[in-house]
Design a protein around this motif. Structure first.
Motif, PDB file in Angstrom:
ATOM      1  N   TYR A 105      54.076  68.335  54.820  1.00 35.24           N
ATOM      2  CA  TYR A 105      53.796  66.901  54.712  1.00 35.24           C
ATOM      3  C   TYR A 105      53.937  66.209  56.074  1.00 35.24           C
ATOM      4  N   ASN A 106      53.267  65.081  56.225  1.00 33.48           N
ATOM      5  CA  ASN A 106      53.364  64.324  57.469  1.00 33.48           C
ATOM      6  C   ASN A 106      54.809  63.910  57.731  1.00 33.48           C
ATOM      7  N   GLY A 107      55.251  64.139  58.933  1.00 33.45           N
ATOM      8  CA  GLY A 107      56.621  63.813  59.328  1.00 33.45           C
ATOM      9  C   GLY A 107      57.565  64.985  59.303  1.00 33.45           C
ATOM     10  N   ALA A 108      57.163  66.096  58.696  1.00 32.93           N
ATOM     11  CA  ALA A 108      58.049  67.260  58.546  1.00 32.93           C
ATOM     12  C   ALA A 108      58.172  68.041  59.848  1.00 32.93           C
ATOM     13  N   ILE A 109      59.378  68.481  60.143  1.00 37.12           N
ATOM     14  CA  ILE A 109      59.647  69.276  61.346  1.00 37.12           C
ATOM     15  C   ILE A 109      60.223  70.625  60.930  1.00 37.12           C
ATOM     16  N   GLY A 110      59.421  71.684  61.010  1.00 41.77           N
ATOM     17  CA  GLY A 110      59.914  73.025  60.741  1.00 41.77           C
ATOM     18  C   GLY A 110      60.365  73.262  59.314  1.00 41.77           C
ATOM     19  N   VAL A 111      59.838  72.465  58.373  1.00 41.22           N
ATOM     20  CA  VAL A 111      60.125  72.666  56.951  1.00 41.22           C
ATOM     21  C   VAL A 111      58.818  72.665  56.171  1.00 41.22           C
ATOM     22  N   ASP A 112      58.826  73.283  54.985  1.00 36.12           N
ATOM     23  CA  ASP A 112      57.609  73.322  54.178  1.00 36.12           C
ATOM     24  C   ASP A 112      57.438  72.046  53.366  1.00 36.12           C
ATOM     25  N   LYS A 113      56.464  72.021  52.486  1.00 35.25           N
ATOM     26  CA  LYS A 113      56.150  70.801  51.732  1.00 35.25           C
ATOM     27  C   LYS A 113      57.263  70.393  50.781  1.00 35.25           C
ATOM     28  N   ASP A 114      58.208  71.317  50.515  1.00 38.82           N
ATOM     29  CA  ASP A 114      59.359  71.008  49.667  1.00 38.82           C
ATOM     30  C   ASP A 114      60.623  70.783  50.492  1.00 38.82           C
ATOM     31  N   SER A 115      60.454  70.591  51.792  1.00 40.74           N
ATOM     32  CA  SER A 115      61.549  70.335  52.740  1.00 40.74           C
ATOM     33  C   SER A 115      62.470  71.532  52.932  1.00 40.74           C
ATOM     34  N   VAL A 116      61.992  72.723  52.628  1.00 39.76           N
ATOM     35  CA  VAL A 116      62.767  73.950  52.833  1.00 39.76           C
ATOM     36  C   VAL A 116      62.500  74.474  54.247  1.00 39.76           C
TER      37      VAL A 116
END
Length: 380
Positions: A105-116
């Motif tokens: 997702y937009n804004g994510a740094i080194g994590v997948d779409k589920d924030s993992v």
């Protein structure tokens, strides 16, 4: 009796078939032709001109004083840039796709779409003996570089990202961002932590000094981003890239180096044509440094691309108003124009040279760049 021409054709077909069998064997074993021939680990230099679409690159051909270094590539593809959350990506999601091979997702740094958290290419390559570095004209904690060493839910958490750089596998970094290390909102000063984790820190850009290869090195040369090129920045990007290549080569190959022309994007957001053009020409000069390097280091793969296009930038004809509200387009005068202050969904070019560069042809998702680099370096 087989005619001589038929016999030659027969043997050519047999050789061709044998080559195909070898190729299939190499693919099935996860190897590339370049690895099998050179039997050397492949250095990787990934260059990202943030926000540079085809029009930005075209500007180098009209405003540069020399033939652009982009012309030195033979293998060129087109990259689809959408994020998992939006048709139009931001730099964080775009860079994370390159660094992890995962859409996010937009804004994510080194994590997948589920924030993992997802392992980055820097972490994976470091684990198999690669040295790593990054050179940027933004803060070293900005979205693109951060996506290669940090894992946070939002690109805005730059103090957390700075702390992650301290603990990271990065051996060399250069850019801005002093305020996220030394003038933090939480009152902490990371100078001691950097020293404790093996970093020699330079805030004055003493690039002429000989760098100790037994140490890590960090250059923090601005409070936040560096001075824009059109406002007086020196040759920081090409010179520091050369400095990084020298250090990483002496430290011991193989290595991975990220180089970002960060502020092409900023010029697009500001809708300032001169800003975009000067940053792009500066980035092209840096490409020249890298392509000259690989002449003497043929086991080096260079991939030049962008995370997305910014500004809806185009090289339109200048228009002049005539009496009775008529408009004349002057096709001999180019006027840089913009359609937005944000990003666009346009595909971006990808240029490659070196071992495995022919694998970057075609039209593909941004995650494929990670997949190809992983295969060529033996990760997959």
């Amino acid at each position: 009796m087989i005619h001589l021409l038929d016999k030659n054709l027969y043997f050519e077909r047999q050789i061709y078939s044998m080559r195909n069998l070898v190729y299939l064997f190499l693919l099935s074993s996860g190897l590339s032709f370049s690895q099998s021939i050179s039997n050397q680990p492949i250095n990787v230099i990934l260059m990202i001109a943030d926000g540079a679409g085809l029009s930005q690159i075209s500007a180098a051909y009209y405003y540069g004083k020399e033939e652009p270094n982009y012309s030195r590539f033979q293998h060129i593809g087109l990259v689809k840039t959408s994020a998992s959350s939006h048709k139009i990506t931001d730099s964080a999601a775009g860079a994370t796709a390159y660094s992890t091979g995962k859409k996010t997702y937009n804004g994510a740094i080194g994590v997948d779409k589920d924030s993992v958290p997802v392992q980055t290419i820097v972490e994976d390559l470091s684990a198999i003996g690669y040295n790593t570095g990054l050179v940027v004209t933004s803060s070293v904690t900005h979205a693109t570089p951060a996506s290669f060493y940090a894992h946070v839910e939002s690109r805005n958490l730059q103090e957390e990202i700075a702390a992650a750089l301290v603990e990271s596998d990065i051996d060399f970094f250069a850019g801005g961002g002093q305020k996220f290390f030394f003038n933090r909102l939480d009152g902490k000063n990371l100078w001691g932590d950097l020293k404790e984790n093996g970093f020699e820190i330079d805030t004055l850009n003493t690039t002429n000094s000989i760098l100790d290869t037994s140490k890590k090195h960090g250059f923090l040369l601005a409070y936040d981003g560096l001075t824009p090129k059109h406002k007086g920045r020196d040759d920081f990007l090409p010179e520091m890239t050369e400095n990084a290549l020298d250090f990483l080569t002496k430290k011991g190959e193989p290595f991975f180096l990220l180089v970002e022309g960060s502020q092409v994007d900023w010029g697009g957001h500001a809708n300032i044509g001169e800003y975009v053009i000067e940053e792009l020409i500066d980035f092209d000069k840096t490409i020249g440094v890298v392509l000259d390097y690989i002449k003497d280091h043929p086991n080096t793969l260079v991939v030049v691309t962008a995370d997305h296009e910014t500004g809806g930038f185009t090289l339109a004809s200048d228009q002049k108003e005539l009496p009775y509200k008529k408009v004349l387009s002057d096709y001999n005068t180019i006027k840089p124009t913009f359609s937005t202050g944000g990003h666009s969904a346009a595909m971006v070019p990808c240029f490659a040279s070196g071992p495995g560069s022919d694998q970057f042809l075609g039209v593909y998702e941004n995650t494929k760049i990670h997949a190809i680099i992983s295969q060529l370096t033996g990760l997959k």
